[in-house]
Write an enzyme that holds these catalytic residues in place. Structure first.
Site, PDB file in Angstrom:
ATOM      1  N   GLY A  87       0.828  -1.205   0.000  1.00 47.46           N
ATOM      2  CA  GLY A  87       0.000   0.000   0.000  1.00 47.46           C
ATOM      3  C   GLY A  87       0.858   1.249   0.000  1.00 47.46           C
ATOM      4  N   GLY A  88       0.571   2.149   0.967  1.00 51.61           N
ATOM      5  CA  GLY A  88       1.291   3.426   1.047  1.00 51.61           C
ATOM      6  C   GLY A  88       2.783   3.250   1.207  1.00 51.61           C
ATOM      7  N   GLY A 148      17.657   9.446 -34.838  1.00 52.05           N
ATOM      8  CA  GLY A 148      17.255  10.176 -33.632  1.00 52.05           C
ATOM      9  C   GLY A 148      18.004   9.676 -32.410  1.00 52.05           C
ATOM     10  CB  ALA A 149      19.248   6.332 -31.473  1.00 54.90           C
TER      11      ALA A 149
HETATM   12  C1  HXC Z   1      -2.041  -2.603  11.389  1.00 55.18           C
HETATM   13  C2  HXC Z   1      -0.959  -4.495  10.719  1.00 55.18           C
HETATM   14  C3  HXC Z   1      -1.001  -4.052   9.385  1.00 55.18           C
HETATM   15  C4  HXC Z   1      -1.609  -2.801   9.110  1.00 55.18           C
HETATM   16  C5  HXC Z   1      -0.008  -5.944   9.440  1.00 55.18           C
HETATM   17  N1  HXC Z   1      -0.346  -5.673  10.689  1.00 55.18           N
HETATM   18  N2  HXC Z   1      -0.399  -4.980   8.619  1.00 55.18           N
HETATM   19  N3  HXC Z   1      -1.480  -3.781  11.708  1.00 55.18           N
HETATM   20  N4  HXC Z   1      -2.119  -2.113  10.157  1.00 55.18           N
HETATM   21  N5  HXC Z   1      -1.655  -2.309   7.876  1.00 55.18           N
HETATM   22  C6  HXC Z   1      -0.084  -6.478  11.882  1.00 55.18           C
HETATM   23  C7  HXC Z   1      -0.895  -7.768  11.940  1.00 55.18           C
HETATM   24  O1  HXC Z   1      -2.137  -7.519  12.527  1.00 55.18           O
HETATM   25  C8  HXC Z   1      -0.009  -8.632  12.808  1.00 55.18           C
HETATM   26  O2  HXC Z   1      -0.178  -8.260  14.143  1.00 55.18           O
HETATM   27  C9  HXC Z   1       1.386  -8.204  12.417  1.00 55.18           C
HETATM   28  O3  HXC Z   1       1.249  -6.928  11.818  1.00 55.18           O
HETATM   29  C10 HXC Z   1       2.034  -9.142  11.439  1.00 55.18           C
HETATM   30  O4  HXC Z   1       1.138  -9.342  10.369  1.00 55.18           O
HETATM   31  P1  HXC Z   1       0.839 -10.788   9.782  1.00 55.18           P
HETATM   32  O5  HXC Z   1      -0.306 -10.666   8.856  1.00 55.18           O
HETATM   33  O6  HXC Z   1       0.724 -11.773  10.904  1.00 55.18           O
HETATM   34  O7  HXC Z   1       2.181 -11.102   9.012  1.00 55.18           O
HETATM   35  P2  HXC Z   1       2.392 -11.740   7.604  1.00 55.18           P
HETATM   36  O8  HXC Z   1       1.600 -13.009   7.498  1.00 55.18           O
HETATM   37  O9  HXC Z   1       3.852 -11.830   7.407  1.00 55.18           O
HETATM   38  O10 HXC Z   1       1.789 -10.718   6.550  1.00 55.18           O
HETATM   39  C11 HXC Z   1       2.325  -9.437   6.418  1.00 55.18           C
HETATM   40  C12 HXC Z   1       1.452  -8.570   5.470  1.00 55.18           C
HETATM   41  C13 HXC Z   1      -0.017  -8.645   5.959  1.00 55.18           C
HETATM   42  C14 HXC Z   1       1.598  -9.108   4.047  1.00 55.18           C
HETATM   43  C15 HXC Z   1       2.006  -7.150   5.528  1.00 55.18           C
HETATM   44  O11 HXC Z   1      -0.034  -8.352   7.352  1.00 55.18           O
HETATM   45  C16 HXC Z   1      -0.893  -7.693   5.242  1.00 55.18           C
HETATM   46  O12 HXC Z   1      -1.333  -7.997   4.119  1.00 55.18           O
HETATM   47  N6  HXC Z   1      -1.179  -6.564   5.854  1.00 55.18           N
HETATM   48  C17 HXC Z   1      -2.056  -5.586   5.287  1.00 55.18           C
HETATM   49  C18 HXC Z   1      -1.431  -4.875   4.133  1.00 55.18           C
HETATM   50  C19 HXC Z   1      -2.270  -3.731   3.671  1.00 55.18           C
HETATM   51  O13 HXC Z   1      -3.245  -3.980   2.921  1.00 55.18           O
HETATM   52  N7  HXC Z   1      -2.015  -2.533   4.209  1.00 55.18           N
HETATM   53  C20 HXC Z   1      -2.805  -1.384   4.085  1.00 55.18           C
HETATM   54  C21 HXC Z   1      -2.559  -0.844   2.739  1.00 55.18           C
HETATM   55  S1  HXC Z   1      -3.498   0.561   2.401  1.00 55.18           S
HETATM   56  P3  HXC Z   1       0.044  -9.264  15.353  1.00 55.18           P
HETATM   57  O14 HXC Z   1      -0.412  -8.510  16.535  1.00 55.18           O
HETATM   58  O15 HXC Z   1      -0.763 -10.482  15.043  1.00 55.18           O
HETATM   59  O16 HXC Z   1       1.504  -9.536  15.379  1.00 55.18           O
HETATM   60  C22 HXC Z   1      -2.392   1.748   2.475  1.00 55.18           C
HETATM   61  C23 HXC Z   1      -2.898   3.013   1.913  1.00 55.18           C
HETATM   62  C24 HXC Z   1      -1.965   4.125   2.193  1.00 55.18           C
HETATM   63  O17 HXC Z   1      -1.319   1.591   2.909  1.00 55.18           O
HETATM   64  C25 HXC Z   1      -2.079   5.153   1.133  1.00 55.18           C
HETATM   65  C26 HXC Z   1      -1.214   6.322   1.473  1.00 55.18           C
HETATM   66  C27 HXC Z   1      -1.408   7.415   0.497  1.00 55.18           C
END
Ligand code: HXC
Length: 516
Positions: free
Chosen positions: A171-172, A406-407
């Site tokens: 994501g971000g 051109g290159a």
């Molecule tokens: C809060 C999060 C988190 C998040 C992971 N965790 N992502 N907590 N916000 N975005 C936490 C989990 O709850 C977990 O907590 C710990 O981190 C580890 O995550 P796991 O899933 O157990 O690990 P893993 O299996 O290795 O997977 C990692 C991952 C997955 C691929 C990153 O966690 C995931 O898909 N997360 C979400 C990704 C995502 O969609 N993010 C938001 C994107 S939107 P515990 O307590 O169990 O240890 C975005 C928009 C921003 O970012 C735009 C800005 C302009």
């Protein structure tokens, strides 16, 4: 004598902060083949130079049970230290704390070191291992990301910014690295995507593994997002240290010289034999580069993406240079959409950081074809022209063989304001190659001719004699000197030395409008 209460408290807090998300999660991090945020900083920085900031910062979220979980440091380790004895600011995301996800406090820690880096005029290196925006913090987290993006943009071209991806970057978390100068990834453990496999499946029904979607090899070879891919975390930190040595601390400083071991006057007669006898046969331009630069050391950037052009860092007489070279080994070295993007971005990065550009030319033209035209070769190809024309660092160009159409203009020609243009005697500078030219300008003659093949060969020979050599260009001063390939190194070193104090002005403006 027992330690005073205040010292015990400080030590306890330090210990707590250093445990991040706790022993179990640290173990899980190691099991995944990843280091912790602090272990990484120890590998990146010179020993005992790290000065941590904001170690005791916590988030202030009071919903979703977050109030009961306020880890010290909030999931990112920030501060400054030294690399090769030079100041560098750092942040290292801690996956053991909320998956390295970014909320308000985390974001403020990162922007603080970015601001300090800008004030001090020192590079910033970000170590990324994050699940993206912290879901529990909602829009505040998006705002925190946007604050980082703004700073990345303002710092661009002022201080070097390097991003290392060491785990998920979702994501971000992808956009800050994408806005920086160089992105490095580690095979197997790092990935970058805007939307992960789950979202891809839900939205499009496509099933894809994380590594397949956004792993290191994909970004190094297909998307071009990653400039370097390495096998292990240890290697990646060595690579960052190596890269920083080519950059000045900021855009107001010259690129740093290292004491050369290689002789500046070293000639290399083997360069006379480096070109194949067949004018259309391939050879490796990187071999030419290595024989010319100090100690044969060429650090290729974007090695696996758009390999029909090669870009990278080297040194000549100890001074850093950015190399751009056509690569006849791939697509005959023709410039296509991706290679134009690759070269343009590299030229602009060198120009921003006072790194002179040395261009090695052997190019049959821009890539023809429906895919290229429809994909926007005009738009992308023009980026190269733009980048070379706007660059004011010393620019020295050497044509080894073909420089067609051109290159020719795009590859650091005199008219894109290269300062000095050299050619080997084997150079051919023309609107197009002899075969194509003869087909077009002698169509009628060839149709009328009794013996088409013989007449065609005669006309090609005549054209080659007249145009396909460097002497027409040399007679007009378009080429400044035709040189024996053996003296390429001393010639380029002398050229760059003569340009060391070069100044070149461009009209003042808010910014140009590079075709993106
Ligand atoms: C809060 C999060 C988190 C998040 C992971 N965790 N992502 N907590 N916000 N975005 C936490 C989990 O709850 C977990 O907590 C710990 O981190 C580890 O995550 P796991 O899933 O157990 O690990 P893993 O299996 O290795 O997977 C990692 C991952 C997955 C691929 C990153 O966690 C995931 O898909 N997360 C979400 C990704 C995502 O969609 N993010 C938001 C994107 S939107 P515990 O307590 O169990 O240890 C975005 C928009 C921003 O970012 C735009 C800005 C302009």
């Amino acid at each position: 004598m027992s330690e005073p209460e205040w010292l015990l408290r400080l030590k306890k807090m330090d210990e707590q902060a250093e445990l991040g998300g706790g022993r179990e999660r640290i173990e899980a991090q190691h099991k995944r083949g990843k280091l912790t945020a602090r272990e990484r900083l120890r590998r990146l920085l010179d020993p005992d130079t790290f000065q941590e900031l904001d170690k005791f910062v916590t988030h202030r979220v009071t919903e979703f049970g977050m109030e009961k979980n306020t880890p010290l440091g909030d999931g990112v380790v920030t501060g400054f230290g030294k690399v090769n004895g030079r100041l560098v600011y750092v942040f290292s995301q801690d996956f053991t704390v909320f998956g390295g996800s970014l909320g308000e406090a985390f974001g403020k820690k990162v922007t603080k070191v970015m601001d300090l880096a800008m004030k001090a005029g020192a590079p910033i290196v970000g170590l990324n291992d994050s699940g993206g925006a912290r879901i529990q913090e909602g829009v505040v987290s998006l705002a925190a990301y946007s604050e980082i993006f703004f700073r990345n943009t303002i710092a661009s071209g002022v201080i070097p910014q390097i991003s290392v991806i060491l785990g998920p970057s979702a994501g971000g978390a992808v956009y800050s690295p994408a806005l920086t100068d160089l992105v490095l990834m580690v095979k197997g453990t790092s990935n970058m995507f805007i939307t992960g496999p789950d979202v891809v499946k839900a939205a499009l029904g496509q099933v894809v593994e994380p590594q397949e979607l956004g792993g290191a090899e994909i970004h190094a070879s297909r998307s071009g997002v990653a400039h370097f891919v390495v096998d292990t975390e240890d290697e990646v930190f060595l690579m960052v240290r190596q890269l920083l040595a080519f950059f000045p601390q900021n855009n107001a400083e010259p690129a740093p010289r290292v004491k050369p071991r290689d002789e500046p006057g070293r000639e290399d007669p083997s360069l006379r034999e480096v070109l194949p006898t067949d004018i259309n046969a391939a050879y490796d331009m990187r071999e030419v580069v290595r024989r010319v630069v100090d100690d044969g050391a060429y650090l290729e950037v974007h090695a696996a993406w758009a390999p029909n052009i090669t870009v990278g860092f080297a040194r000549l007489d100890g001074y850093p240079v950015g190399i751009v070279g056509n690569q006849p080994e791939h697509l005959s070295g023709a410039i296509d959409i991706d290679s134009a993007d690759k070269a343009a971005r590299f030229v602009r990065m060198c120009d921003a950081f006072n790194i002179p550009i040395v261009t090695f030319v052997d190019v049959p033209g821009y890539m023809p074809g429906v895919d290229q035209e429809h994909g926007g070769i005009i738009r992308h190809g023009s980026k190269m022209l733009f980048a070379y024309c706007e660059a004011t660092v010393p620019k020295v160009t050497l044509i080894t063989r073909k420089a067609y159409g051109g290159a020719y203009c795009a590859m650091g020609s005199k008219y894109s304001r290269a300062d000095l243009n050299y050619a080997w005697p084997t150079a051919e500078i023309a609107v197009m190659g002899p075969e194509g030219a003869v087909n077009i300008i002698f169509t009628k003659e060839l149709q009328r001719s009794q013996d088409g093949a013989q007449e065609r060969a005669r006309l090609i020979g005549e054209y080659r004699e007249k145009f396909a050599n460097p002497y027409v260009a040399a007679s007009r001063g378009i080429i400044d000197a035709v040189i024996d390939p053996a003296v390429t190194r001393p010639t380029l070193i002398a050229a760059l030395a003569s340009l060391r104090d070069k100044t070149e002005f461009r009209p003042s403006k808010k910014h140009g409008n590079i075709p993106l």
